[in-house]
Design a protein around this motif. Structure first.
Motif, PDB file in Angstrom:
ATOM      1  N   GLN A  47      79.660 -51.002  12.040  1.00 29.96           N
ATOM      2  CA  GLN A  47      78.676 -52.066  12.499  1.00 29.96           C
ATOM      3  C   GLN A  47      77.274 -51.484  12.369  1.00 29.96           C
ATOM      4  OE1 GLN A  47      78.298 -52.939  16.770  1.00 29.96           O
ATOM      5  NE2 GLN A  47      80.443 -52.605  16.556  1.00 29.96           N
ATOM      6  N   VAL A  48      76.298 -52.170  12.600  1.00 36.53           N
ATOM      7  CA  VAL A  48      74.968 -51.734  12.506  1.00 36.53           C
ATOM      8  C   VAL A  48      74.358 -52.054  13.846  1.00 36.53           C
ATOM      9  CG1 VAL A  48      72.450 -51.802  11.640  1.00 36.53           C
ATOM     10  CG2 VAL A  48      74.517 -51.709  10.133  1.00 36.53           C
ATOM     11  N   VAL A  49      73.706 -51.129  14.452  1.00 34.45           N
ATOM     12  CA  VAL A  49      73.111 -51.521  16.007  1.00 34.45           C
ATOM     13  C   VAL A  49      71.649 -50.991  16.008  1.00 34.45           C
ATOM     14  CG1 VAL A  49      75.266 -51.527  17.182  1.00 34.45           C
ATOM     15  CG2 VAL A  49      74.079 -49.436  17.026  1.00 34.45           C
ATOM     16  N   SER A  50      70.635 -51.478  16.738  1.00 28.42           N
ATOM     17  CA  SER A  50      69.509 -50.886  16.881  1.00 28.42           C
ATOM     18  C   SER A  50      69.664 -49.603  17.496  1.00 28.42           C
ATOM     19  CB  SER A  50      68.784 -51.893  17.891  1.00 28.42           C
ATOM     20  OG  SER A  50      68.505 -53.062  17.157  1.00 28.42           O
ATOM     21  N   LEU A  72      80.033 -53.035   1.827  1.00 26.85           N
ATOM     22  CA  LEU A  72      78.646 -53.460   1.389  1.00 26.85           C
ATOM     23  C   LEU A  72      77.752 -53.835   2.547  1.00 26.85           C
ATOM     24  CD1 LEU A  72      79.731 -55.868  -1.516  1.00 26.85           C
ATOM     25  CD2 LEU A  72      78.820 -53.620  -1.704  1.00 26.85           C
ATOM     26  N   LEU A  73      76.650 -53.085   2.674  1.00 25.95           N
ATOM     27  CA  LEU A  73      75.458 -53.498   3.459  1.00 25.95           C
ATOM     28  C   LEU A  73      74.310 -53.940   3.282  1.00 25.95           C
ATOM     29  CD1 LEU A  73      74.485 -52.712   6.574  1.00 25.95           C
ATOM     30  CD2 LEU A  73      73.958 -50.654   5.763  1.00 25.95           C
ATOM     31  N   ASN A  74      74.038 -55.198   3.632  1.00 25.64           N
ATOM     32  CA  ASN A  74      72.629 -55.876   3.220  1.00 25.64           C
ATOM     33  C   ASN A  74      71.568 -55.538   4.170  1.00 25.64           C
ATOM     34  OD1 ASN A  74      70.362 -57.617   2.679  1.00 25.64           O
ATOM     35  ND2 ASN A  74      71.884 -59.430   2.022  1.00 25.64           N
ATOM     36  N   THR A  75      70.727 -54.757   4.254  1.00 24.48           N
ATOM     37  CA  THR A  75      69.926 -54.397   5.410  1.00 24.48           C
ATOM     38  C   THR A  75      69.090 -55.545   5.873  1.00 24.48           C
ATOM     39  OG1 THR A  75      68.134 -53.770   3.657  1.00 24.48           O
ATOM     40  CG2 THR A  75      69.657 -52.114   4.719  1.00 24.48           C
ATOM     41  N   THR A  76      68.773 -56.614   5.021  1.00 19.01           N
ATOM     42  CA  THR A  76      67.694 -57.824   5.494  1.00 19.01           C
ATOM     43  C   THR A  76      68.846 -58.437   6.495  1.00 19.01           C
ATOM     44  OG1 THR A  76      68.785 -59.062   3.610  1.00 19.01           O
ATOM     45  CG2 THR A  76      66.612 -57.813   3.297  1.00 19.01           C
ATOM     46  N   ASP A  77      70.226 -58.128   6.649  1.00 15.99           N
ATOM     47  CA  ASP A  77      70.975 -59.019   7.531  1.00 15.99           C
ATOM     48  C   ASP A  77      70.674 -58.510   9.086  1.00 15.99           C
ATOM     49  OD1 ASP A  77      72.076 -60.490   5.693  1.00 15.99           O
ATOM     50  OD2 ASP A  77      73.766 -59.364   5.556  1.00 15.99           O
ATOM     51  N   THR A 100      78.359 -41.643  13.092  1.00 14.67           N
ATOM     52  CA  THR A 100      77.238 -42.368  13.084  1.00 14.67           C
ATOM     53  C   THR A 100      76.383 -41.773  12.206  1.00 14.67           C
ATOM     54  OG1 THR A 100      76.496 -41.156  14.970  1.00 14.67           O
ATOM     55  CG2 THR A 100      77.559 -43.399  15.634  1.00 14.67           C
ATOM     56  N   VAL A 101      75.436 -42.938  11.690  1.00 20.34           N
ATOM     57  CA  VAL A 101      74.215 -42.449  10.726  1.00 20.34           C
ATOM     58  C   VAL A 101      73.129 -43.203  11.028  1.00 20.34           C
ATOM     59  CG1 VAL A 101      73.287 -42.443   8.284  1.00 20.34           C
ATOM     60  CG2 VAL A 101      75.896 -42.002   8.545  1.00 20.34           C
ATOM     61  N   ARG A 102      71.916 -42.251  11.212  1.00 21.93           N
ATOM     62  CA  ARG A 102      70.673 -42.966  11.707  1.00 21.93           C
ATOM     63  C   ARG A 102      70.041 -43.429  10.367  1.00 21.93           C
ATOM     64  NH1 ARG A 102      68.266 -40.480  17.065  1.00 21.93           N
ATOM     65  NH2 ARG A 102      70.045 -40.546  18.265  1.00 21.93           N
ATOM     66  N   ALA A 103      69.316 -44.274  10.433  1.00 19.61           N
ATOM     67  CA  ALA A 103      68.432 -44.962   9.235  1.00 19.61           C
ATOM     68  C   ALA A 103      67.461 -45.985   9.645  1.00 19.61           C
ATOM     69  CB  ALA A 103      69.561 -45.739   8.409  1.00 19.61           C
ATOM     70  N   THR A 104      66.398 -46.151   8.931  1.00 22.64           N
ATOM     71  CA  THR A 104      65.331 -46.947   9.106  1.00 22.64           C
ATOM     72  C   THR A 104      65.142 -48.035   8.151  1.00 22.64           C
ATOM     73  OG1 THR A 104      63.912 -45.216  10.298  1.00 22.64           O
ATOM     74  CG2 THR A 104      62.932 -47.101   9.301  1.00 22.64           C
ATOM     75  N   PHE A 105      65.578 -49.275   8.452  1.00 19.95           N
ATOM     76  CA  PHE A 105      65.498 -50.535   7.505  1.00 19.95           C
ATOM     77  C   PHE A 105      63.999 -50.900   7.414  1.00 19.95           C
ATOM     78  CE2 PHE A 105      70.223 -51.770   8.584  1.00 19.95           C
ATOM     79  CZ  PHE A 105      70.520 -50.567   8.174  1.00 19.95           C
ATOM     80  N   ARG A 106      63.823 -51.199   6.274  1.00 20.11           N
ATOM     81  CA  ARG A 106      62.291 -51.567   5.924  1.00 20.11           C
ATOM     82  C   ARG A 106      62.377 -53.187   5.525  1.00 20.11           C
ATOM     83  NH1 ARG A 106      59.558 -46.251   4.089  1.00 20.11           N
ATOM     84  NH2 ARG A 106      59.901 -45.194   5.973  1.00 20.11           N
TER      85      ARG A 106
END
Length: 106
Positions: A47-50, A72-77, A100-106
């Protein structure tokens, strides 16, 4: 190493307690004894969390595979900004590993 589509043969010993004899022939001393082992109840979920937010117990999604997993991960979701991608392995309903992996979605 065992791959997802391979069978597994395991061995070992287990000492069953002595049930004694069945002198009356009542059948209350079992003749069959069984040990069951299962390794099939495992899954990888994600899952993706803030960033710095707690996991949502209802948001886990299944990944494909077990040893080699993917999803598959669609960052716009998930909106833009700092996020944490959380992946966990569960076996028999218990969490046994997490990454866990930290990322910044744009």
């Amino acid at each position: 190493m065992v791959y997802e589509d391979q069978g597994v043969v395991a061995g070992g010993n287990y000492s069953f307690p002595d049930q004694g004899t069945d002198p009356a022939g009542a059948g209350d001393h079992p003749a069959t004894r069984v040990v069951e082992v299962s390794v099939d109840d495992a899954s990888v979920e994600w899952q993706v969390v803030s960033r710095n937010a707690a996991n949502d117990p209802q948001a886990w999604r299944p990944a494909t595979g077990l040893k080699d997993w993917s999803f598959l991960l669609n960052t716009t979701d998930h909106g833009s900004g700092p996020k944490t991608i959380v992946v966990r392995l569960t076996e028999h309903g218990a969490k046994t590993a997490r990454v866990t992996v930290r990322a910044t979605f744009r």
